[in-house]
Scaffold this motif. Sequence first.
Motif, PDB file in Angstrom:
ATOM      1  N   PHE A 160      -4.515 -48.611   1.010  1.00 49.84           N
ATOM      2  CA  PHE A 160      -4.071 -48.608  -0.653  1.00 49.84           C
ATOM      3  C   PHE A 160      -3.730 -47.372  -0.889  1.00 49.84           C
ATOM      4  O   PHE A 160      -4.244 -46.291  -0.376  1.00 49.84           O
ATOM      5  N   ARG A 161      -3.103 -47.196  -1.956  1.00 49.03           N
ATOM      6  CA  ARG A 161      -2.790 -45.748  -2.584  1.00 49.03           C
ATOM      7  C   ARG A 161      -2.586 -46.142  -4.140  1.00 49.03           C
ATOM      8  O   ARG A 161      -1.595 -46.965  -4.433  1.00 49.03           O
ATOM      9  N   THR A 162      -2.980 -44.929  -4.814  1.00 52.66           N
ATOM     10  CA  THR A 162      -2.760 -45.049  -6.173  1.00 52.66           C
ATOM     11  C   THR A 162      -2.806 -43.679  -6.761  1.00 52.66           C
ATOM     12  O   THR A 162      -3.500 -42.778  -6.009  1.00 52.66           O
ATOM     13  N   SER A 163      -2.376 -43.035  -8.127  1.00 51.12           N
ATOM     14  CA  SER A 163      -2.528 -41.813  -8.714  1.00 51.12           C
ATOM     15  C   SER A 163      -3.150 -42.208 -10.046  1.00 51.12           C
ATOM     16  O   SER A 163      -2.606 -43.330 -10.633  1.00 51.12           O
ATOM     17  N   VAL A 164      -3.926 -41.239 -10.504  1.00 49.28           N
ATOM     18  CA  VAL A 164      -4.498 -41.264 -11.674  1.00 49.28           C
ATOM     19  C   VAL A 164      -4.326 -40.040 -12.440  1.00 49.28           C
ATOM     20  O   VAL A 164      -4.741 -38.836 -11.755  1.00 49.28           O
TER      21      VAL A 164
ATOM     22  N   SER B 150      -6.257 -42.549  -1.809  1.00 48.47           N
ATOM     23  CA  SER B 150      -5.565 -43.220  -0.742  1.00 48.47           C
ATOM     24  C   SER B 150      -6.819 -43.713  -0.032  1.00 48.47           C
ATOM     25  O   SER B 150      -7.771 -43.102   0.259  1.00 48.47           O
ATOM     26  N   GLY B 151      -6.646 -44.824   0.890  1.00 45.25           N
ATOM     27  CA  GLY B 151      -7.575 -45.201   1.668  1.00 45.25           C
ATOM     28  C   GLY B 151      -7.404 -46.457   2.745  1.00 45.25           C
ATOM     29  O   GLY B 151      -6.153 -46.983   2.368  1.00 45.25           O
ATOM     30  N   ASP B 152      -8.102 -46.885   3.519  1.00 49.11           N
ATOM     31  CA  ASP B 152      -7.805 -48.104   4.028  1.00 49.11           C
ATOM     32  C   ASP B 152      -9.244 -48.851   4.273  1.00 49.11           C
ATOM     33  O   ASP B 152     -10.340 -48.049   4.120  1.00 49.11           O
ATOM     34  N   VAL B 153      -9.338 -50.040   4.474  1.00 44.67           N
ATOM     35  CA  VAL B 153     -10.512 -51.024   4.788  1.00 44.67           C
ATOM     36  C   VAL B 153     -10.102 -51.668   6.045  1.00 44.67           C
ATOM     37  O   VAL B 153      -9.064 -52.395   6.206  1.00 44.67           O
TER      38      VAL B 153
ATOM     39  N   GLY C  17      -9.701 -54.488   0.987  1.00 48.05           N
ATOM     40  CA  GLY C  17      -8.643 -53.472   0.773  1.00 48.05           C
ATOM     41  C   GLY C  17      -7.418 -53.651  -0.004  1.00 48.05           C
ATOM     42  O   GLY C  17      -7.121 -52.754  -0.647  1.00 48.05           O
ATOM     43  N   ARG C  18      -7.240 -54.954  -0.273  1.00 49.55           N
ATOM     44  CA  ARG C  18      -6.332 -55.371  -1.075  1.00 49.55           C
ATOM     45  C   ARG C  18      -6.639 -55.082  -2.682  1.00 49.55           C
ATOM     46  O   ARG C  18      -5.802 -54.841  -3.405  1.00 49.55           O
ATOM     47  N   LEU C  19      -7.735 -55.144  -3.015  1.00 52.07           N
ATOM     48  CA  LEU C  19      -8.371 -55.015  -4.231  1.00 52.07           C
ATOM     49  C   LEU C  19      -8.847 -53.662  -4.589  1.00 52.07           C
ATOM     50  O   LEU C  19      -8.874 -53.378  -5.663  1.00 52.07           O
ATOM     51  N   ALA C  20      -9.080 -52.991  -3.720  1.00 57.89           N
ATOM     52  CA  ALA C  20      -9.603 -51.502  -3.736  1.00 57.89           C
ATOM     53  C   ALA C  20      -8.904 -50.647  -4.384  1.00 57.89           C
ATOM     54  O   ALA C  20      -9.168 -49.938  -5.346  1.00 57.89           O
ATOM     55  N   GLY C  21      -7.607 -50.532  -4.265  1.00 58.80           N
ATOM     56  CA  GLY C  21      -6.550 -49.707  -5.040  1.00 58.80           C
ATOM     57  C   GLY C  21      -6.798 -49.902  -6.614  1.00 58.80           C
ATOM     58  O   GLY C  21      -6.926 -49.027  -7.311  1.00 58.80           O
ATOM     59  N   LEU C  22      -6.935 -51.023  -6.929  1.00 61.80           N
ATOM     60  CA  LEU C  22      -6.803 -51.285  -8.453  1.00 61.80           C
ATOM     61  C   LEU C  22      -8.203 -51.002  -8.864  1.00 61.80           C
ATOM     62  O   LEU C  22      -8.229 -50.200 -10.017  1.00 61.80           O
ATOM     63  N   ALA C  23      -9.248 -51.392  -8.061  1.00 58.41           N
ATOM     64  CA  ALA C  23     -10.724 -51.191  -8.562  1.00 58.41           C
ATOM     65  C   ALA C  23     -10.936 -49.457  -8.826  1.00 58.41           C
ATOM     66  O   ALA C  23     -11.563 -49.054  -9.514  1.00 58.41           O
ATOM     67  N   ILE C  24     -10.625 -48.882  -7.849  1.00 58.27           N
ATOM     68  CA  ILE C  24     -10.904 -47.559  -7.580  1.00 58.27           C
ATOM     69  C   ILE C  24      -9.825 -46.606  -8.639  1.00 58.27           C
ATOM     70  O   ILE C  24     -10.467 -45.781  -9.318  1.00 58.27           O
TER      71      ILE C  24
END
Length: 179
Positions: free
Chosen positions: A40-44, A139-142, A156-163
């Motif tokens: 997953f990958r995201t920016s805040v 970013s990260g992976d599970v 792992g699919r839900l992690a990006g949104l939650a984080i």
Amino acid sequence: MGPDLRRGPATAASGGRRAHPLPLRRGLRTTDGGDVLTGFRTSVDLPVPVEVAYAYLSDPRNRPEWQSSLRSVTVPAGEEPHLGQRWQETTTVGVRPRLEIVEMDPPHVWTERGWWRGVEATLSLRFARTPRGCRVDVSGDVGGRGAWRVPASVAGRLAGLAIAADVRRAGRILARRTD
């Protein structure tokens, strides 16, 4: 990548067609089907200086305040965050992963690695200055083995949104403290 459909490898496009131009969803399955790795990958963007965000987000003792899935964190008493630091978390559903800081370059990069039963995860936070505060690239992976493959893939699919939601929450907490 993707689900194991027990088919052979994909063939090249034929008839003068080109491969699909969009990137594929991150993820990796070993050839024996043993491991699944979902990234997953995201920016805040946060309304606080990079040093403030880094100091808060990189300290495991602050996690229960801003991470919605945590009930508590057990860190050795009086221990400040440092490379190699280990701790244990208790989630709201009772999972108790062990974690370790594996990369720490204040105030630019912080990475943790965690494991619980057949699941392993990595989380990296990269910090950059912006005109209104800072940006945190997450970013990260599970990954999971055996019976833990499917739960790890879903996590792992839900992690990006939650984080991303949790890091935004941390930004709101820090903004209130600096007002």
